[in-house]
Design a protein around this motif. Structure first.
Motif, PDB file in Angstrom:
ATOM      1  N   ILE A  71      32.444  49.779  37.921  1.00  0.00           N
ATOM      2  CA  ILE A  71      33.203  48.956  38.877  1.00  0.00           C
ATOM      3  C   ILE A  71      33.104  47.521  38.372  1.00  0.00           C
ATOM      4  O   ILE A  71      32.135  46.820  38.665  1.00  0.00           O
ATOM      5  N   PRO A  72      34.094  47.053  37.602  1.00  0.00           N
ATOM      6  CA  PRO A  72      33.988  45.715  37.000  1.00  0.00           C
ATOM      7  C   PRO A  72      33.974  44.574  38.013  1.00  0.00           C
ATOM      8  O   PRO A  72      33.332  43.558  37.778  1.00  0.00           O
ATOM      9  N   VAL A  73      34.715  44.739  39.148  1.00  0.00           N
ATOM     10  CA  VAL A  73      34.799  43.655  40.136  1.00  0.00           C
ATOM     11  C   VAL A  73      34.678  44.270  41.529  1.00  0.00           C
ATOM     12  O   VAL A  73      35.641  44.849  42.034  1.00  0.00           O
ATOM     13  N   ILE A  74      33.521  44.135  42.151  1.00  0.00           N
ATOM     14  CA  ILE A  74      33.376  44.644  43.517  1.00  0.00           C
ATOM     15  C   ILE A  74      34.013  43.683  44.515  1.00  0.00           C
ATOM     16  O   ILE A  74      34.748  44.085  45.407  1.00  0.00           O
ATOM     17  N   ASN A  75      33.744  42.394  44.371  1.00  0.00           N
ATOM     18  CA  ASN A  75      34.306  41.390  45.287  1.00  0.00           C
ATOM     19  C   ASN A  75      35.618  40.864  44.708  1.00  0.00           C
ATOM     20  O   ASN A  75      35.680  39.746  44.181  1.00  0.00           O
ATOM     21  N   VAL A  76      36.670  41.666  44.819  1.00  0.00           N
ATOM     22  CA  VAL A  76      37.969  41.269  44.280  1.00  0.00           C
ATOM     23  C   VAL A  76      38.528  40.064  45.041  1.00  0.00           C
ATOM     24  O   VAL A  76      39.185  39.202  44.458  1.00  0.00           O
ATOM     25  N   PHE A  77      38.268  39.983  46.334  1.00  0.00           N
ATOM     26  CA  PHE A  77      38.738  38.828  47.111  1.00  0.00           C
ATOM     27  C   PHE A  77      38.187  37.532  46.528  1.00  0.00           C
ATOM     28  O   PHE A  77      38.913  36.562  46.311  1.00  0.00           O
ATOM     29  N   GLY A  78      36.883  37.498  46.268  1.00  0.00           N
ATOM     30  CA  GLY A  78      36.285  36.306  45.677  1.00  0.00           C
ATOM     31  C   GLY A  78      36.763  36.073  44.260  1.00  0.00           C
ATOM     32  O   GLY A  78      36.956  34.929  43.842  1.00  0.00           O
ATOM     33  N   PHE A  79      36.961  37.138  43.505  1.00  0.00           N
ATOM     34  CA  PHE A  79      37.439  37.037  42.123  1.00  0.00           C
ATOM     35  C   PHE A  79      38.811  36.369  42.083  1.00  0.00           C
ATOM     36  O   PHE A  79      39.061  35.477  41.260  1.00  0.00           O
ATOM     37  N   ILE A  80      39.701  36.762  42.983  1.00  0.00           N
ATOM     38  CA  ILE A  80      41.037  36.163  43.046  1.00  0.00           C
ATOM     39  C   ILE A  80      40.950  34.677  43.370  1.00  0.00           C
ATOM     40  O   ILE A  80      41.672  33.852  42.798  1.00  0.00           O
ATOM     41  N   ALA A  81      40.050  34.322  44.273  1.00  0.00           N
ATOM     42  CA  ALA A  81      39.916  32.927  44.721  1.00  0.00           C
ATOM     43  C   ALA A  81      38.958  32.121  43.853  1.00  0.00           C
ATOM     44  O   ALA A  81      38.733  30.944  44.127  1.00  0.00           O
ATOM     45  N   LYS A  82      38.375  32.736  42.798  1.00  0.00           N
ATOM     46  CA  LYS A  82      37.350  32.099  41.968  1.00  0.00           C
ATOM     47  C   LYS A  82      36.195  31.589  42.818  1.00  0.00           C
ATOM     48  O   LYS A  82      35.671  30.499  42.615  1.00  0.00           O
ATOM     49  N   SER A  83      35.778  32.435  43.754  1.00  0.00           N
ATOM     50  CA  SER A  83      34.745  32.058  44.715  1.00  0.00           C
ATOM     51  C   SER A  83      33.621  33.073  44.710  1.00  0.00           C
ATOM     52  O   SER A  83      33.833  34.263  44.469  1.00  0.00           O
ATOM     53  N   ARG A  84      32.435  32.618  44.995  1.00  0.00           N
ATOM     54  CA  ARG A  84      31.268  33.488  45.124  1.00  0.00           C
ATOM     55  C   ARG A  84      31.410  34.411  46.330  1.00  0.00           C
ATOM     56  O   ARG A  84      30.893  35.527  46.338  1.00  0.00           O
ATOM     57  N   TYR A  85      32.116  33.952  47.357  1.00  0.00           N
ATOM     58  CA  TYR A  85      32.056  34.568  48.668  1.00  0.00           C
ATOM     59  C   TYR A  85      33.287  35.409  48.994  1.00  0.00           C
ATOM     60  O   TYR A  85      34.327  35.333  48.334  1.00  0.00           O
ATOM     61  N   PHE A  86      33.159  36.180  50.071  1.00  0.00           N
ATOM     62  CA  PHE A  86      34.284  36.889  50.663  1.00  0.00           C
ATOM     63  C   PHE A  86      35.093  35.912  51.515  1.00  0.00           C
ATOM     64  O   PHE A  86      34.612  34.826  51.856  1.00  0.00           O
ATOM     65  N   PRO A  87      36.310  36.282  51.888  1.00  0.00           N
ATOM     66  CA  PRO A  87      37.109  35.385  52.742  1.00  0.00           C
ATOM     67  C   PRO A  87      36.436  35.055  54.071  1.00  0.00           C
ATOM     68  O   PRO A  87      36.735  34.015  54.674  1.00  0.00           O
ATOM     69  N   ASP A  88      35.527  35.920  54.527  1.00  0.00           N
ATOM     70  CA  ASP A  88      34.819  35.632  55.777  1.00  0.00           C
ATOM     71  C   ASP A  88      33.657  34.664  55.582  1.00  0.00           C
ATOM     72  O   ASP A  88      32.894  34.388  56.515  1.00  0.00           O
ATOM     73  N   THR A 141      49.470  38.988  53.415  1.00  0.00           N
ATOM     74  CA  THR A 141      50.840  39.439  53.173  1.00  0.00           C
ATOM     75  C   THR A 141      50.995  40.949  53.275  1.00  0.00           C
ATOM     76  O   THR A 141      52.066  41.480  52.999  1.00  0.00           O
ATOM     77  N   ASP A 142      49.923  41.662  53.628  1.00  0.00           N
ATOM     78  CA  ASP A 142      49.878  43.120  53.699  1.00  0.00           C
ATOM     79  C   ASP A 142      49.877  43.751  52.312  1.00  0.00           C
ATOM     80  O   ASP A 142      50.098  44.945  52.164  1.00  0.00           O
ATOM     81  N   THR A 143      49.619  42.934  51.294  1.00  0.00           N
ATOM     82  CA  THR A 143      49.498  43.450  49.937  1.00  0.00           C
ATOM     83  C   THR A 143      48.112  44.078  49.769  1.00  0.00           C
ATOM     84  O   THR A 143      47.104  43.419  50.014  1.00  0.00           O
ATOM     85  N   PRO A 144      48.043  45.338  49.351  1.00  0.00           N
ATOM     86  CA  PRO A 144      46.733  45.983  49.194  1.00  0.00           C
ATOM     87  C   PRO A 144      45.899  45.279  48.126  1.00  0.00           C
ATOM     88  O   PRO A 144      46.423  44.804  47.112  1.00  0.00           O
ATOM     89  N   VAL A 145      44.603  45.193  48.354  1.00  0.00           N
ATOM     90  CA  VAL A 145      43.668  44.668  47.367  1.00  0.00           C
ATOM     91  C   VAL A 145      42.859  45.850  46.835  1.00  0.00           C
ATOM     92  O   VAL A 145      42.039  46.419  47.550  1.00  0.00           O
ATOM     93  N   GLU A 146      43.105  46.237  45.595  1.00  0.00           N
ATOM     94  CA  GLU A 146      42.415  47.374  45.005  1.00  0.00           C
ATOM     95  C   GLU A 146      41.071  46.949  44.401  1.00  0.00           C
ATOM     96  O   GLU A 146      40.947  45.855  43.844  1.00  0.00           O
ATOM     97  N   VAL A 147      40.092  47.825  44.543  1.00  0.00           N
ATOM     98  CA  VAL A 147      38.801  47.658  43.883  1.00  0.00           C
ATOM     99  C   VAL A 147      38.624  48.893  42.993  1.00  0.00           C
ATOM    100  O   VAL A 147      38.103  49.921  43.438  1.00  0.00           O
ATOM    101  N   PRO A 148      39.081  48.822  41.732  1.00  0.00           N
ATOM    102  CA  PRO A 148      39.086  50.016  40.887  1.00  0.00           C
ATOM    103  C   PRO A 148      37.679  50.527  40.559  1.00  0.00           C
ATOM    104  O   PRO A 148      36.773  49.755  40.248  1.00  0.00           O
TER     105      PRO A 148
END
Length: 329
Positions: free
Chosen positions: A92-109, A36-43
């Motif tokens: 850095i509490p969450v490095i893999n924010v993509f996986g955190f959002i999806a409750k997944s071990r992996y990246f979207p790739d 959606t072009d929404t930025p995914v921040e990794v604080p």
């Protein structure tokens, strides 16, 4: 044992930004957005004392579903443990924010971030994140602490993993004082291997299982962080150094126990329990009530991993036993 201090003059630059002594700031490691072009921040949360000292990097969420590790770093921040008396603490509490959002071990790739370090600038999404982290954040660290859990349905005993020939990290692990310290070789492509190649000591903590919060294990890990920071002279005034509540066991060899049949898994032992060879670990039964057979420990040792899966297939790893151990010095 003394850590090399790379910040004597107070200089610190992360992601191209200079961060003076005595300041707090929040940066963003993110390099991509959602569809959606929404930025995914990794604080990246940085706390610098006015007094120069070591730089400690504390991370979690390399696997997005390992939420108990994220909880450890959250508590470090919420309790003010990340505000150093000297030096710098980066969280850095969450490095893999993509996986955190999806409750997944992996990246979207579909890639495991902890198998693509140090990464490639023009590689997959996971590899690009690993590369940016490795080149623009990791080099400032004198010590790293990284928090994980068991994957899938595997519940890990609280443990720190070290390579057996690294005396520096072994000494730090003794100060952290987890219930178990495992001698474990580097995994190719892992964050820990990359730190080893760069000469940066890393304490890898495993506690609990994915998609599960365990307050006791999180508290124990935070206490380990406090003990290490206290040893380095970085602990903020007013934070109590916790007593060691148990003996720490060094594990030199482990033995996986795999299911010899498929069916319902009924576990008969508990985490940290010492079992004798031949002792019943579980029974595996069929769903029709006609068969239920025990599985026994092949060797004596401590139970350091238990499968929480209700059903298992033949060959599934269901226990890990620490079979060659000694008390931590």
């Amino acid at each position: 044992m003394e850590l090399v201090d790379i910040a004597h003059d107070g200089d610190l630059k992360i992601l191209g930004q200079d961060i003076p002594l005595g300041t707090s700031c929040r940066l963003d490691l993110g390099i991509a957005s959602l569809f959606t072009d929404t930025p995914v921040e990794v604080p990246i949360l940085i706390e610098r004392s006015a007094v120069p000292g070591p730089t400690v990097l504390i991370t979690a969420g390399i696997h997005g579903d390992e939420v108990n590790g994220v909880e450890v770093v959250r508590q470090v921040i919420s309790h003010g443990v990340n505000k150093p008396a000297k030096g710098t603490i980066i969280c850095i509490p969450v490095i893999n924010v993509f996986g955190f959002i999806a409750k997944s071990r992996y990246f979207p790739d579909g890639r495991d971030l902890n198998r693509v370090f140090p990464g490639i600038k023009g590689g997959s999404l996971a590899s690009r994140v690993a590369h940016r982290f490795t080149t623009e954040v990791l080099p400032v660290a004198d010590l790293c602490m990284d928090f994980h859990t068991g994957g899938a349905d595997r519940f890990n005993a609280a443990q720190v993993r070290v390579v057996p020939d690294d005396e520096h990290v072994k000494a730090l692990a003794a100060i952290f004082h987890a219930p178990f310290t495992l001698y474990d070789p580097y995994i190719p492509g892992s964050y820990r291997e990359t730190c080893g190649k760069l000469g940066i000591p890393l304490l890898l903590n495993e506690s609990g299982m994915s998609l599960n919060l365990d307050k006791e294990m999180a508290r124990e890990a935070v206490e380990g962080v406090i003990r290490v920071l206290s040893y380095l002279g970085m602990l903020a005034p007013g934070i109590r150094v916790p007593m060691q509540r148990h003996q720490s066991i060094v594990v030199k060899e482990t033995k996986w126990v795999r299911a010899d049949r498929s069916g319902f898994l009924h576990v008969k032992v508990v985490m940290h329990q010492h079992v004798e060879a031949g002792e019943v670990l579980c029974t595996i039964s069929d769903p029709y009530g006609s068969r239920s057979e025990p599985m026994v420990a092949p060797k004596s040792g401590y139970v350091i991993n238990i499968s929480k899966a209700p059903m298992v297939y033949q060959g599934d790893a269901i226990f890990n036993l620490a079979v060659q151990t000694s008390p931590s010095k």
